[in-house]
Design a protein around this motif. Sequence first.
Motif, short mmCIF file in Angstrom:
data_model
loop_
_atom_site.label_atom_id
_atom_site.label_comp_id
_atom_site.label_asym_id
_atom_site.label_seq_id
_atom_site.Cartn_x
_atom_site.Cartn_y
_atom_site.Cartn_z
N ILE A 6 76.39 40.70 42.76
CA ILE A 6 75.58 40.59 41.55
C ILE A 6 76.45 40.80 40.32
CG2 ILE A 6 73.50 41.40 40.38
CD1 ILE A 6 73.09 40.25 43.23
N SER A 7 76.34 39.93 39.36
CA SER A 7 77.14 40.05 38.14
C SER A 7 76.50 41.06 37.19
CB SER A 7 77.24 38.70 37.44
OG SER A 7 75.97 38.33 36.91
N ASP A 9 75.79 40.47 34.15
CA ASP A 9 74.75 39.75 33.41
C ASP A 9 73.42 39.80 34.15
OD1 ASP A 9 76.18 39.05 31.20
OD2 ASP A 9 76.71 37.03 31.89
N GLN A 10 73.46 39.73 35.47
CA GLN A 10 72.22 39.77 36.24
C GLN A 10 71.58 41.16 36.18
OE1 GLN A 10 74.30 37.91 39.71
NE2 GLN A 10 72.34 36.83 40.02
N TRP A 11 72.43 42.20 36.31
CA TRP A 11 71.90 43.56 36.19
C TRP A 11 71.33 43.79 34.80
CZ3 TRP A 11 70.69 45.44 40.47
CH2 TRP A 11 71.53 45.42 41.59
N ALA A 13 70.06 41.55 32.86
CA ALA A 13 68.81 40.80 32.77
C ALA A 13 67.66 41.59 33.39
CB ALA A 13 68.96 39.45 33.46
N THR A 36 65.65 30.81 32.85
CA THR A 36 66.95 31.33 33.28
C THR A 36 66.81 32.75 33.80
OG1 THR A 36 68.13 29.95 31.68
CG2 THR A 36 69.29 31.89 32.53
N GLY A 40 67.39 34.09 37.59
CA GLY A 40 68.39 35.13 37.81
C GLY A 40 67.85 36.27 38.65
N ILE A 41 66.60 36.68 38.37
CA ILE A 41 66.00 37.77 39.14
C ILE A 41 65.74 37.32 40.58
CG2 ILE A 41 64.02 39.31 39.35
CD1 ILE A 41 65.89 40.00 37.04
N LYS A 43 67.38 35.08 42.20
CA LYS A 43 68.70 34.99 42.85
C LYS A 43 69.17 36.38 43.26
CE LYS A 43 72.51 32.67 43.89
NZ LYS A 43 72.54 31.63 44.96
N LEU A 44 68.95 37.37 42.39
CA LEU A 44 69.33 38.76 42.69
C LEU A 44 68.59 39.23 43.93
CD1 LEU A 44 69.67 41.63 40.12
CD2 LEU A 44 68.23 41.95 42.12
#
Length: 301
Positions: A6-7, A9-11, A13, A36, A40-41, A43-44
């Motif tokens: 997890i990047s 940016d994802q955290w 978000a 987006t 992203g969530i 995908k996480l």
Amino acid sequence: MPSPKISLDQWSALVSVVESGSYAKAAERIHKSQSTLTYGIKKLESLLGVKVFELRGRKAVLTPTGELLYRRAKTLVEDTARLEKAAGELAKGWEPEIRIAADILFPTWLLLKCFAEFCAERPDTHLELYETVLGGTDEALAARRVEFAIGTSVPQGFVGDILMPVRLACMAAPAHPLHRLGRELALEDLRQHRHVVIRDSGEQRVRSAGWLNELRLTVSNKATAIHAVANGMGYAWYPEDSVRGELERGALKPLPLREGAEKSGTLYLTFADRETAGPGTLRLAQIIREAVARECKAQNA
């Protein structure tokens, strides 16, 4: 070490969605589209194999796992922000750590007030205080263990500035035998009782700290010395600022000495090397000088 799934940016978000209360508000907050963020969530969740949100009625709320991930993600995002800020300060020349030596005659409450002001401005700078007595202050400067020192003298080879005057009064507990004499006291009266002294923190310990006789109680810090005298174990000279509470409570009382009832001195602020002092060191020294000037002005008003 395996690469994170997890990047950051994802955290970030995830934190934004939770704290904003909805994907739409979070999208406005971090300037991304709602789709987006939603992707992203999802995908996480897919990468970690967990459910972060669950529907309750029409509202998406955190699952217990989501609560844990949110708390950890918030810490991660905040730590990253602090790290970037610290890196920026270092790039400007701000020190990550500042070491100070302060003789115990300097008012502790005032020093802590100065530290609080500095820390509000520079929360990522580590402060290390050496509470020194007599020769220990000079040794800390000579060994370059500190960026600057507040002491009762300026060591040979250094240049210091006068910071403030200091006045000490001879005190004992109200029930001490010296007070029960009920008359003006001479130095010979003191020599018959125990003198509470604070040990020179210097390694050489060549200074006697004004001992009157061999009947002493020697301790290592100011708080212990104050408690000892307040408990009737002897007498000592203290700055009134250091024992203001004890005086107000009646735990200590100035002794009526015919001579030597008060001692006066001067505290100096001395840099280990003024020319190479960093901006943090200079700023902290400035805060201390300004605070001392305000306090002295208030006392003289």
